[in-house]
Design a protein around this motif. Sequence first.
Motif, PDB file in Angstrom:
ATOM      1  N   GLY A  47       0.839  -1.178   0.000  1.00 19.27           N
ATOM      2  CA  GLY A  47       0.000   0.000   0.000  1.00 19.27           C
ATOM      3  C   GLY A  47       0.881   1.237   0.000  1.00 19.27           C
ATOM      4  O   GLY A  47       2.104   1.147   0.105  1.00 19.27           O
ATOM      5  N   PHE A  48       0.256   2.391  -0.111  1.00 14.84           N
ATOM      6  CA  PHE A  48       1.012   3.633  -0.193  1.00 14.84           C
ATOM      7  C   PHE A  48       1.880   3.888   1.027  1.00 14.84           C
ATOM      8  O   PHE A  48       2.930   4.501   0.937  1.00 14.84           O
ATOM      9  N   LYS A  49       1.453   3.416   2.184  1.00 14.52           N
ATOM     10  CA  LYS A  49       2.212   3.671   3.412  1.00 14.52           C
ATOM     11  C   LYS A  49       2.977   2.440   3.895  1.00 14.52           C
ATOM     12  O   LYS A  49       3.466   2.417   5.010  1.00 14.52           O
ATOM     13  N   ALA A  50       3.101   1.436   3.049  1.00 12.70           N
ATOM     14  CA  ALA A  50       3.810   0.208   3.438  1.00 12.70           C
ATOM     15  C   ALA A  50       5.297   0.475   3.605  1.00 12.70           C
ATOM     16  O   ALA A  50       5.876   1.301   2.910  1.00 12.70           O
ATOM     17  N   LYS A  51       5.900  -0.225   4.538  1.00 14.43           N
ATOM     18  CA  LYS A  51       7.344  -0.111   4.774  1.00 14.43           C
ATOM     19  C   LYS A  51       8.089  -0.752   3.615  1.00 14.43           C
ATOM     20  O   LYS A  51       7.653  -1.725   3.019  1.00 14.43           O
ATOM     21  N   SER A  52       9.249  -0.211   3.321  1.00  7.07           N
ATOM     22  CA  SER A  52      10.109  -0.730   2.269  1.00  7.07           C
ATOM     23  C   SER A  52      11.458  -1.070   2.877  1.00  7.07           C
ATOM     24  O   SER A  52      11.885  -0.411   3.828  1.00  7.07           O
TER      25      SER A  52
ATOM     26  N   GLY B 288      14.987   2.861   1.972  1.00  6.06           N
ATOM     27  CA  GLY B 288      14.354   4.174   2.038  1.00  6.06           C
ATOM     28  C   GLY B 288      15.122   5.182   1.206  1.00  6.06           C
ATOM     29  O   GLY B 288      15.738   4.852   0.206  1.00  6.06           O
TER      30      GLY B 288
END
Length: 110
Positions: free
Chosen positions: A68-73, A76
């Motif tokens: 989703g748009f706010k998912a952790k990656s 960074g």
Amino acid sequence: LESLGIEIIKTKNDNGKVSLKDLMRILGEEKNIDSIYVEGGASLHASLLKERLVNKALIYIAPKIFGGFKAKSPIGGEGIKEPENALKLSDGSITKIDEDLFLEYYIDYK
């Protein structure tokens, strides 16, 4: 921590953050450490890659989809926008561990 025998190394760059280059120099030249394992967050991973202080990536992949748009990656920072500029992984191996995959690759900064 020092009372437990843990040595603390203090470095900082112009932004007041840890100077990763200085830290690696101290570990290598003064402490004779030639390899470290870093398990950090997206910001630390991005900083290490930006400074070219990583030569191998150990990646675990689980058979799950989320996001989703706010998912952790795992990485960074500014990121790399164009596929042709992406860091390439080479000389690697893939191992299956139960349902997961473990990838071990060298990073090619060319």
